[in-house]
Design a protein around this motif. Structure first.
Motif, short mmCIF file in Angstrom:
data_model
loop_
_atom_site.label_atom_id
_atom_site.label_comp_id
_atom_site.label_asym_id
_atom_site.label_seq_id
_atom_site.Cartn_x
_atom_site.Cartn_y
_atom_site.Cartn_z
N ILE A 11 0.87 -1.17 0.00
CA ILE A 11 0.00 0.00 0.00
C ILE A 11 0.91 1.22 0.00
O ILE A 11 1.57 1.53 1.00
CB ILE A 11 -0.96 0.02 1.21
N ASP A 12 0.95 1.90 -1.13
CA ASP A 12 1.90 2.99 -1.33
C ASP A 12 3.30 2.46 -1.03
O ASP A 12 3.71 1.46 -1.60
CB ASP A 12 1.53 4.20 -0.47
N ASN A 13 4.01 3.08 -0.09
CA ASN A 13 5.37 2.63 0.22
C ASN A 13 5.44 1.82 1.51
O ASN A 13 6.51 1.69 2.12
CB ASN A 13 6.32 3.82 0.30
N ALA A 14 4.29 1.27 1.92
CA ALA A 14 4.24 0.40 3.09
C ALA A 14 3.95 -1.03 2.65
O ALA A 14 3.19 -1.27 1.71
CB ALA A 14 3.18 0.87 4.06
N LEU A 15 4.57 -1.98 3.32
CA LEU A 15 4.29 -3.40 3.11
C LEU A 15 3.46 -3.89 4.28
O LEU A 15 3.91 -3.85 5.43
CB LEU A 15 5.60 -4.19 3.01
N ARG A 50 9.21 1.82 2.83
CA ARG A 50 9.64 2.70 3.92
C ARG A 50 9.11 2.26 5.28
O ARG A 50 9.55 2.79 6.31
CB ARG A 50 9.20 4.14 3.62
N ALA A 51 8.14 1.36 5.30
CA ALA A 51 7.62 0.85 6.57
C ALA A 51 6.98 -0.50 6.34
O ALA A 51 6.50 -0.80 5.24
CB ALA A 51 6.60 1.82 7.18
N ILE A 52 6.98 -1.32 7.39
CA ILE A 52 6.34 -2.63 7.35
C ILE A 52 5.30 -2.66 8.47
O ILE A 52 5.57 -2.23 9.59
CB ILE A 52 7.37 -3.75 7.55
N ILE A 53 4.13 -3.15 8.14
CA ILE A 53 3.04 -3.24 9.12
C ILE A 53 2.68 -4.71 9.29
O ILE A 53 2.44 -5.42 8.32
CB ILE A 53 1.81 -2.44 8.65
N ILE A 91 13.31 -8.15 12.42
CA ILE A 91 12.34 -7.13 12.84
C ILE A 91 13.01 -6.03 13.64
O ILE A 91 12.80 -4.84 13.39
CB ILE A 91 11.20 -7.78 13.64
N THR A 92 13.82 -6.42 14.62
CA THR A 92 14.40 -5.41 15.51
C THR A 92 15.57 -4.67 14.89
O THR A 92 15.82 -3.50 15.24
CB THR A 92 14.87 -6.06 16.83
N GLY A 93 16.28 -5.30 13.95
CA GLY A 93 17.47 -4.67 13.40
C GLY A 93 17.40 -4.37 11.92
O GLY A 93 18.40 -3.97 11.33
N GLY A 94 16.22 -4.57 11.30
CA GLY A 94 16.08 -4.26 9.89
C GLY A 94 16.17 -2.77 9.62
O GLY A 94 16.23 -1.95 10.53
N SER A 95 16.13 -2.40 8.35
CA SER A 95 16.41 -1.01 7.98
C SER A 95 15.20 -0.10 8.01
O SER A 95 15.35 1.12 7.94
CB SER A 95 17.05 -0.97 6.58
N VAL A 96 13.98 -0.65 8.14
CA VAL A 96 12.79 0.20 8.14
C VAL A 96 11.95 -0.07 9.38
O VAL A 96 11.99 -1.18 9.95
CB VAL A 96 11.92 -0.01 6.87
N PRO A 97 11.18 0.92 9.84
CA PRO A 97 10.32 0.71 11.00
C PRO A 97 9.28 -0.39 10.76
O PRO A 97 8.75 -0.53 9.65
CB PRO A 97 9.62 2.07 11.17
N VAL A 98 9.02 -1.17 11.81
CA VAL A 98 8.00 -2.21 11.77
C VAL A 98 6.91 -1.82 12.77
O VAL A 98 7.20 -1.60 13.96
CB VAL A 98 8.58 -3.59 12.10
N ILE A 99 5.69 -1.75 12.30
CA ILE A 99 4.55 -1.28 13.10
C ILE A 99 3.59 -2.44 13.30
O ILE A 99 3.19 -3.10 12.32
CB ILE A 99 3.83 -0.12 12.39
N ALA A 100 3.20 -2.71 14.53
CA ALA A 100 2.18 -3.72 14.82
C ALA A 100 0.83 -3.02 14.91
O ALA A 100 0.66 -2.08 15.69
CB ALA A 100 2.49 -4.44 16.12
N ALA A 101 -0.13 -3.47 14.11
CA ALA A 101 -1.50 -2.97 14.16
C ALA A 101 -2.34 -4.07 14.81
O ALA A 101 -2.66 -5.08 14.17
CB ALA A 101 -2.01 -2.63 12.76
N VAL A 102 -2.69 -3.89 16.07
CA VAL A 102 -3.29 -4.95 16.88
C VAL A 102 -4.77 -4.69 17.12
O VAL A 102 -5.15 -3.65 17.64
CB VAL A 102 -2.57 -5.08 18.24
#
Length: 254
Positions: A11-15, A50-53, A91-102
């Protein structure tokens, strides 16, 4: 059981990666973990992401590990922990922010996966639980390190020792959740944050995340040494049986 344990959508630049076994509250099976790891590897190679969800299908994040597979030989369990370590460090050391949508439940390994993410956004009815002792096990997926990092050692100890549910409101107040939103809005809010990430320097974000790379290795090495022994214990077998028979476990003193 879904034959596609993880859905991937750009979705746009988010995975957006969606745990996909809603009938069973999205348990994290070996196939799920492998799919997450593969998706993260591909995302690292695509500099436009640029971000992973991470989210879950059907109104829940994840109920945790697949209890029906917890009687594998100890040798395989130890190998699995090396694969877990790899995914955690992605997840913790990758190059882009990882966001949890709970939304709904994040329990057991599901809680651990949420806690290792950079940001946790939760619907107001979400519930969190370190359910491991209910089936005679210790926390895994790095929760021994990630939860204290979020809420402090004392609060983390209470959550992990007693396996009581934590409401979304309480979770936000102690730092388990970074942003509380209306039910059904967690993914939408995560996508808004992902859009904001595009205004930030990718090299700077990579440098910030790289500092955390490998920080949970010690916790997972500890899990690797002890959890297989717990999984093979009589009390863990009783815990699994009680879970499937929907009754309280009859644990024996060790």
């Amino acid at each position: 059981m879904s034959d596609q344990p993880l859905l991937s959508k750009r979705i746009d630049n988010a995975l957006v990666l969606t745990l996909n076994d809603p009938a069973r509250l999205n348990p994290i099976r070996v196939a799920t973990r492998e799919a997450i790891s593969k998706a993260l590897e591909e995302a690292e190679e695509d500099t436009s992401i640029r971000a992973i969800i991470l989210t879950g299908a059907g109104g829940n994040f994840s109920s945790g590990g697949d209890i029906s597979t917890m009687d594998a030989p100890a040798r395989l369990k130890r190998i699995n922990f090396e694969h877990v370590k790899h995914m955690v460090n992605q997840i913790t050391g990758g190059s882009v922010p990882v966001i949890a949508a709970v939304e709904g439940w994040a329990a057991g390994a599901g809680l651990a996966v949420a806690m290792m993410c950079d940001t946790v956004i939760a619907g107001s009815s979400a519930r969190f639980m370190a359910a491991f002792p209910k089936i005679g096990l210790m926390p895994d997926y790095g929760l021994l390190a990630s939860l204290p990092a979020r809420v402090g050692q004392s609060r983390a100890r209470q959550i992990m020792l007693y396996a009581k549910p934590v409401s979304a409101e309480r979770a936000e107040s102690i730092g388990m959740v970074d942003e509380l939103v209306e039910d059904g809005k967690a993914l939408e809010t995560a996508l808004e944050l992902a859009k904001h990430v595009e205004t930030l320097g990718p090299e700077a974000l990579r440098a910030i995340k790289a500092f955390d790379s490998g920080r949970m290795d010690r916790a997972i090495d500890y899990e690797r040494d002890l959890q297989p022994l717990l999984l093979g214990s009589d009390n863990a077998k009783e815990g699994r049986a009680a879970f499937f028979e929907k009754r309280p476990p009859n644990f024996k003193p060790s």
